[in-house]
Design a protein around this motif. Structure first.
Motif, PDB file in Angstrom:
ATOM      1  N   ALA A  95       0.842  -1.190   0.000  1.00  0.00           N
ATOM      2  CA  ALA A  95       0.000   0.000   0.000  1.00  0.00           C
ATOM      3  C   ALA A  95       0.880   1.243   0.000  1.00  0.00           C
ATOM      4  O   ALA A  95       1.971   1.258   0.559  1.00  0.00           O
ATOM      5  CB  ALA A  95      -0.913  -0.006   1.228  1.00  0.00           C
ATOM      6  N   ARG A  96       0.417   2.287  -0.670  1.00  0.00           N
ATOM      7  CA  ARG A  96       1.169   3.530  -0.772  1.00  0.00           C
ATOM      8  C   ARG A  96       0.302   4.696  -0.304  1.00  0.00           C
ATOM      9  O   ARG A  96      -0.923   4.583  -0.231  1.00  0.00           O
ATOM     10  CB  ARG A  96       1.599   3.777  -2.225  1.00  0.00           C
ATOM     11  CG  ARG A  96       2.655   2.809  -2.734  1.00  0.00           C
ATOM     12  CD  ARG A  96       2.979   3.073  -4.196  1.00  0.00           C
ATOM     13  NE  ARG A  96       4.059   2.218  -4.658  1.00  0.00           N
ATOM     14  CZ  ARG A  96       5.342   2.543  -4.617  1.00  0.00           C
ATOM     15  NH1 ARG A  96       5.699   3.732  -4.131  1.00  0.00           N
ATOM     16  NH2 ARG A  96       6.275   1.727  -5.054  1.00  0.00           N
ATOM     17  N   ASP A  97       0.978   5.785  -0.037  1.00  0.00           N
ATOM     18  CA  ASP A  97       0.271   7.024   0.266  1.00  0.00           C
ATOM     19  C   ASP A  97      -0.252   7.577  -1.058  1.00  0.00           C
ATOM     20  O   ASP A  97       0.518   8.052  -1.888  1.00  0.00           O
ATOM     21  CB  ASP A  97       1.225   8.020   0.914  1.00  0.00           C
ATOM     22  CG  ASP A  97       0.526   9.331   1.277  1.00  0.00           C
ATOM     23  OD1 ASP A  97      -0.667   9.492   0.923  1.00  0.00           O
ATOM     24  OD2 ASP A  97       1.176  10.198   1.886  1.00  0.00           O
ATOM     25  N   HIS A  98      -1.552   7.443  -1.276  1.00  0.00           N
ATOM     26  CA  HIS A  98      -2.100   7.894  -2.565  1.00  0.00           C
ATOM     27  C   HIS A  98      -3.067   9.063  -2.385  1.00  0.00           C
ATOM     28  O   HIS A  98      -4.040   9.188  -3.133  1.00  0.00           O
ATOM     29  CB  HIS A  98      -2.772   6.733  -3.310  1.00  0.00           C
ATOM     30  CG  HIS A  98      -3.747   5.932  -2.493  1.00  0.00           C
ATOM     31  ND1 HIS A  98      -3.535   4.621  -2.166  1.00  0.00           N
ATOM     32  CD2 HIS A  98      -4.938   6.262  -1.956  1.00  0.00           C
ATOM     33  CE1 HIS A  98      -4.546   4.165  -1.468  1.00  0.00           C
ATOM     34  NE2 HIS A  98      -5.418   5.152  -1.333  1.00  0.00           N
ATOM     35  N   CYS A 117      -8.879   1.296  -4.217  1.00  0.00           N
ATOM     36  CA  CYS A 117      -7.602   1.825  -3.745  1.00  0.00           C
ATOM     37  C   CYS A 117      -6.405   1.042  -4.277  1.00  0.00           C
ATOM     38  O   CYS A 117      -5.286   1.565  -4.304  1.00  0.00           O
ATOM     39  CB  CYS A 117      -7.568   1.862  -2.220  1.00  0.00           C
ATOM     40  SG  CYS A 117      -8.424   3.324  -1.540  1.00  0.00           S
ATOM     41  N   ARG A 118      -6.612  -0.195  -4.711  1.00  0.00           N
ATOM     42  CA  ARG A 118      -5.508  -0.941  -5.318  1.00  0.00           C
ATOM     43  C   ARG A 118      -5.011  -0.230  -6.579  1.00  0.00           C
ATOM     44  O   ARG A 118      -3.808  -0.078  -6.790  1.00  0.00           O
ATOM     45  CB  ARG A 118      -5.953  -2.363  -5.662  1.00  0.00           C
ATOM     46  CG  ARG A 118      -4.829  -3.245  -6.220  1.00  0.00           C
ATOM     47  CD  ARG A 118      -5.413  -4.551  -6.743  1.00  0.00           C
ATOM     48  NE  ARG A 118      -6.038  -5.313  -5.692  1.00  0.00           N
ATOM     49  CZ  ARG A 118      -5.433  -6.274  -5.025  1.00  0.00           C
ATOM     50  NH1 ARG A 118      -4.162  -6.540  -5.266  1.00  0.00           N
ATOM     51  NH2 ARG A 118      -6.067  -6.954  -4.094  1.00  0.00           N
ATOM     52  N   ASP A 121      -3.155   2.901  -5.655  1.00  0.00           N
ATOM     53  CA  ASP A 121      -1.770   2.600  -5.309  1.00  0.00           C
ATOM     54  C   ASP A 121      -0.915   2.488  -6.568  1.00  0.00           C
ATOM     55  O   ASP A 121       0.228   2.962  -6.608  1.00  0.00           O
ATOM     56  CB  ASP A 121      -1.687   1.288  -4.527  1.00  0.00           C
ATOM     57  CG  ASP A 121      -2.186   1.430  -3.088  1.00  0.00           C
ATOM     58  OD1 ASP A 121      -2.158   2.559  -2.566  1.00  0.00           O
ATOM     59  OD2 ASP A 121      -2.594   0.409  -2.511  1.00  0.00           O
ATOM     60  N   GLN A 122      -1.459   1.848  -7.597  1.00  0.00           N
ATOM     61  CA  GLN A 122      -0.695   1.667  -8.832  1.00  0.00           C
ATOM     62  C   GLN A 122      -0.400   3.008  -9.501  1.00  0.00           C
ATOM     63  O   GLN A 122       0.714   3.231  -9.996  1.00  0.00           O
ATOM     64  CB  GLN A 122      -1.466   0.751  -9.791  1.00  0.00           C
ATOM     65  CG  GLN A 122      -1.575  -0.683  -9.291  1.00  0.00           C
ATOM     66  CD  GLN A 122      -2.477  -1.533 -10.167  1.00  0.00           C
ATOM     67  OE1 GLN A 122      -3.328  -1.027 -10.897  1.00  0.00           O
ATOM     68  NE2 GLN A 122      -2.290  -2.832 -10.109  1.00  0.00           N
TER      69      GLN A 122
END
Length: 221
Positions: A95-98, A117-118, A121-122
């Motif tokens: 997971a990233r800070d998106h 949210c996947r 993240d991409q």
């Protein structure tokens, strides 16, 4: 049909069919004896699907299993189909800070849903990679990409079958994993064409046939 006939119809080795059976990617056939089973068109269709996903699509067995599970147990809510199909083919990633991506979506007027949210993240990872490499998009490029992606998505979502959830998941999954390489190839071909237009050079069909392609036959006068 027997397993040998199933393998022949799908043009795969019998050993491959047996492997898919052991892995649970292909349902068991109807037993006709202690050592024999009978298979039908549904098995042939599933076998071709698995081959397409492991072959041209290049999915891992784990991803193929997620696809098969999504097809066998699709959600009742049609609105969830796209998310299920996308999650099935995407490999898990950190997971990233998106939050920046969410800000983009809000500016574009797109809905924010946690199930998506996947993909957020991409996009965040892709944007971060551009920053890390010191590659700056042209002003307005991201908005341009968004507009064209909306047009492509409108065609694809409009084609999702409504006959059954399983058909819809199959359509979306194959459209995701098999059409994305097509889009990438077309993008590269467009780069080649526009490079010729801008910087000069030759291309087949513009300045004559390619060197290894004979020209059209000429008629004697």
């Amino acid at each position: 049909m027997r397993i040998s006939e199933l393998a022949r119809a799908a043009d795969v080795p019998v050993a491959t069919v047996k492997f898919y059976l052991r892995e649970g990617l292909l349902p068991e056939g109807e037993l006709t004896s202690a050592t024999q089973a009978r298979y039908g068109e549904a098995h042939l269709e599933r076998l071709r699907l698995v081959r397409a996903l492991t072959g041209p699509a290049g999915l891992s067995l784990a991803a193929v299993r997620r696809v098969v599970d999504a097809i066998e147990d699709p959600p009742a809510d049609v609105n969830e189909l796209l998310g299920v199909a996308t999650a099935a083919v995407d490999e898990p990633s950190p997971a990233r800070d998106h939050r920046a991506v969410h800000a983009l979506l809000e500016r574009w007027g797109w809905q924010l849903q946690e199930k998506d949210c996947r993909s957020h993240d991409q996009l965040a990872a892709a944007l971060q990679a551009l920053d890390d490499a010191g590659y700056a998009l042209e002003p307005g490029a991201l908005d341009l990409y968004r507009r064209h992606m909306e047009e492509i998505a409108a065609v694809e979502v409009g084609g999702v079958p409504t006959s059954s959830p399983a058909d819809a998941v199959r359509y979306v999954v194959l459209g995701t994993v098999l059409v994305e390489p097509l889009l990438l190839a077309l993008r590269r071909m467009a780069h080649q064409e526009l490079s010729v237009r801008r910087f000069g050079g030759t291309s087949a069909g513009r300045d004559g046939p390619a060197p290894d392609h004979p020209g059209p036959p000429t008629r004697d006068r």
